[in-house]
Scaffold this active site. Structure first.
Site, PDB file in Angstrom:
ATOM      1  N   LYS A  79      -7.102  22.951 -14.215  1.00  0.00           N
ATOM      2  CA  LYS A  79      -7.728  22.915 -15.383  1.00  0.00           C
ATOM      3  C   LYS A  79      -7.043  21.630 -16.243  1.00  0.00           C
ATOM      4  O   LYS A  79      -6.221  21.470 -16.491  1.00  0.00           O
ATOM      5  CB  LYS A  79      -7.426  24.134 -16.372  1.00  0.00           C
ATOM      6  N   SER A  94      -2.587  26.191 -11.467  1.00  0.00           N
ATOM      7  CA  SER A  94      -1.991  27.647 -11.393  1.00  0.00           C
ATOM      8  C   SER A  94      -2.187  27.831  -9.662  1.00  0.00           C
ATOM      9  O   SER A  94      -3.336  27.757  -9.244  1.00  0.00           O
ATOM     10  CB  SER A  94      -3.100  28.556 -12.136  1.00  0.00           C
ATOM     11  N   ALA A  95      -1.172  28.514  -9.479  1.00  0.00           N
ATOM     12  CA  ALA A  95      -1.153  29.023  -7.918  1.00  0.00           C
ATOM     13  C   ALA A  95      -2.143  29.997  -7.597  1.00  0.00           C
ATOM     14  O   ALA A  95      -2.212  30.963  -8.552  1.00  0.00           O
ATOM     15  CB  ALA A  95       0.293  29.510  -7.631  1.00  0.00           C
ATOM     16  N   TYR A  96      -2.874  29.861  -6.721  1.00  0.00           N
ATOM     17  CA  TYR A  96      -3.742  30.869  -6.395  1.00  0.00           C
ATOM     18  C   TYR A  96      -2.902  32.183  -5.694  1.00  0.00           C
ATOM     19  O   TYR A  96      -2.101  32.002  -5.198  1.00  0.00           O
ATOM     20  CB  TYR A  96      -4.578  30.539  -5.183  1.00  0.00           C
ATOM     21  N   LEU A  97      -3.559  33.509  -6.214  1.00  0.00           N
ATOM     22  CA  LEU A  97      -3.366  34.681  -5.606  1.00  0.00           C
ATOM     23  C   LEU A  97      -3.741  34.760  -4.013  1.00  0.00           C
ATOM     24  O   LEU A  97      -4.678  34.131  -3.885  1.00  0.00           O
ATOM     25  CB  LEU A  97      -3.433  35.638  -6.408  1.00  0.00           C
ATOM     26  N   ASP A 155      -8.756  36.322 -26.231  1.00  0.00           N
ATOM     27  CA  ASP A 155      -9.827  36.315 -25.281  1.00  0.00           C
ATOM     28  C   ASP A 155      -9.567  37.280 -24.208  1.00  0.00           C
ATOM     29  O   ASP A 155      -9.983  36.800 -22.986  1.00  0.00           O
ATOM     30  CB  ASP A 155     -10.207  35.050 -24.924  1.00  0.00           C
ATOM     31  N   ASP A 182      -5.718  33.672 -16.740  1.00  0.00           N
ATOM     32  CA  ASP A 182      -6.683  33.179 -17.838  1.00  0.00           C
ATOM     33  C   ASP A 182      -6.212  32.994 -19.116  1.00  0.00           C
ATOM     34  O   ASP A 182      -6.601  33.879 -19.902  1.00  0.00           O
ATOM     35  CB  ASP A 182      -8.050  33.648 -17.665  1.00  0.00           C
TER      36      ASP A 182
END
Length: 532
Positions: free
Chosen positions: A226, A330-333, A399, A419
């Site tokens: 991001k 951000s590390a992916y799951l 949010d 997020d």
């Protein structure tokens, strides 16, 4: 007629007296018994399980609290190290069986091999196609590493948290995301699903317009990028609705560190990085749609914009300087094919319209309704929602319309705090409505409460340990000082909300016991740190 008026007057006076007795006199009587401290007296004594009307008692194990006293050394050293040496951060987790682990080692390794084989086939076909054109693609050497940090991270996910407190794979994963070569860049799956077409009449835009990319690393690890959209000293404009606020890369980084300090461990690892948008995105992408949104600005900076049609304009673009661009990774799951997750609407979701209001915003007894509904009528789901609301209040994130859980762990699995980029937008304002689950339900886990109380003490002050933790990131500063100080202010408001609940209902109805015993004395923990 006179008799009816008298009856009506008597009924009105009775109702007023009853309300005064319940809401004024009884809380004062309870407060006498509870003492007059600043916070509810929740020391290291065991609490009994609460009796929640309409809510089944959470299913808890027979674990006991490790009883100890801990006096931190006042040596002016690291507050963060002292915090993580505290017995509250050394709680024993039962030995994990196959049901408590998200993935088995053999299953994960087979998944890894399939990814490598698929990549090799893709690159072979792609190399043949670009050989017939004038497209320049940078090729990097890839490695098959069974000890890769992202594999260790995935294998360490359990029914208790995304990673253990002393997992050595997490700092290594953070370093890998900061330094490792990027071999591929692409749109995220949700943006691909838009196919470039968006409904411009929607108030809430699809997530594909937020300019986020999937970057693949040299060892096949994957991270969501991001980019920086807002300067750190800028606050969200007062006229902005929460659902059109910008997504901030530094908020993602700070949220990971805060989540770890709170000992939730429900945010995937996030690291800041300066990304070369030419060499590490445009030249390594195999997606022609992504390559097409790059351009050179009048200032000779490399820029790109989102795929969605209503933001396919240069004024919505992000630009490097001339090529380097700050962002969060951000590390992916694990993929949904091997670790399915479901997305569930938050009971305290907002209206996402300019004028509408949800029931919880107008009904102070809304939680009574939630407590009657599955899956909030038993187990820990509602308590986990309250944990999430405290986390969001501290970050000022309004949010949170959905939350996700791993399907394998069932109804009592922890909630993923994903997020978080719309947090830390306003340091000068505290949005109390985010705390509605806590203030309306008047429930909290004892483990959450005592850690919050610990972080309110001067020797472990939340702003201080956050400041120290964030210094480990490559981007500096992650948060400006007013945002750090706002954490202390908001923490006090959370504790006061709990105090009001305890005064009104009593400890037994508010605070839920959920502890296990400590695995290590502070001395043992210090020795472990030295070994690492």
């Amino acid at each position: 007629m006179m008799r009816r008026d008298r009856l009506l007057l008597a009924a009105t006076l009775t109702a007023i007296f009853s309300a005064d007795l319940y809401f004024v006199l009884l809380p004062k009587l309870r407060s006498v018994g509870l003492g007059s401290g600043d916070f509810c007296p929740c020391g290291l004594d065991n609490f009994t399980l609460p009796r929640h009307g309409g809510l089944a008692t959470p299913q808890l194990s027979n674990w006991t609290l490790y009883e100890t006293t801990f006096e931190p050394a006042d040596d002016g050293g690291s507050k963060l190290e002292r915090l993580f040496s505290h017995p509250l951060y050394n709680i024993e987790t039962p030995v994990l069986g196959s049901e408590e682990r998200l993935l088995q080692a053999e299953q994960l390794m087979e998944y890894y091999r399939r990814k490598v084989a698929r990549w090799e086939r893709h690159m072979h076909l792609y190399s043949e196609s670009v050989a017939l054109s004038n497209i320049t693609v940078t090729e990097h050497e890839v490695t098959f590493d069974p000890e890769a940090s992202w594999l260790k991270f995935h294998s360490g996910i359990s029914s208790y948290a995304l990673y253990s407190r002393n997992d050595p794979a997490i700092p290594k994963l953070l370093k890998d995301m900061q330094r490792m070569s990027v071999i591929s860049a692409d749109y995220t799956q949700d943006e691909k699903a838009l196919k470039g077409a968006c409904d411009c009449t929607q108030v809430v835009k699809p997530s594909g317009h937020h300019l986020k990319l999937a970057l693949k690393m040299q060892n096949f690890g994957k991270a969501m990028f991001k980019p920086m959209r807002q300067q750190r000293d800028e606050e969200t404009p007062e006229d902005f609705f929460y659902f059109v606020d910008l997504q901030r890369h530094n908020a993602e980084i700070a949220a990971f560190h805060l989540d770890r300090i709170l000992d939730f461990r429900r945010v995937p690892p996030v690291a800041g990085r300066l990304v070369n948008v030419s060499g590490e995105v445009r030249l390594v992408t195999h997606n022609e749609d992504l390559r097409a949104v790059f351009f050179t600005s009048p200032a000779n900076n490399t820029c790109f914009f989102a795929k969605c049609l209503y933001v396919c304009k240069t004024e919505y673009a992000v630009c490097g300087g001339p090529d380097l661009l700050e962002g969060s990774l951000s590390a992916y799951l694990p993929g949904l094919s091997i670790a399915p997750r479901i997305s569930i609407p938050n009971p305290w979701t907002r209206s996402y319209t300019f004028s509408g209001r949800e029931e919880w915003e107008v009904n102070p007894f809304y939680c009574d309704t939630v407590k009657q509904q599955y899956p909030y009528n038993s187990g820990n789901r509602l308590l986990n929602i309250i944990d999430m609301s405290i986390f969001d209040f501290l970050t000022s994130n309004m949010d949170r319309h959905h939350y996700e859980i791993f399907t394998k762990f069932g109804d009592d699995g922890f909630l993923l705090h994903l997020d978080n980029a719309r947090g830390f937008g306003k340091h000068s304002q505290d949005e109390m409505s985010i705390l509605a689950p806590l203030s309306q339900c008047c429930m909290i886990k004892r483990s959450t409460l005592v850690r919050l109380q610990l972080l309110a003490r001067p020797e472990f002050r939340l702003s201080d340990v956050m400041r120290e933790s964030l210094k480990g990131d490559s981007l500096q500063p992650v948060l400006m000082e007013p945002h750090l100080l706002a954490l202390d202010r908001r923490l006090q408001k959370v504790l006061r909300a709990v105090q009001r609940c305890v005064r009104r209902l009593g400890e037994e109805d508010v605070i839920t016991k959920d502890f296990v015993k400590s695995t290590a004395t502070p001395q043992m923990n210090t020795e472990m740190k030295k070994d690492r």
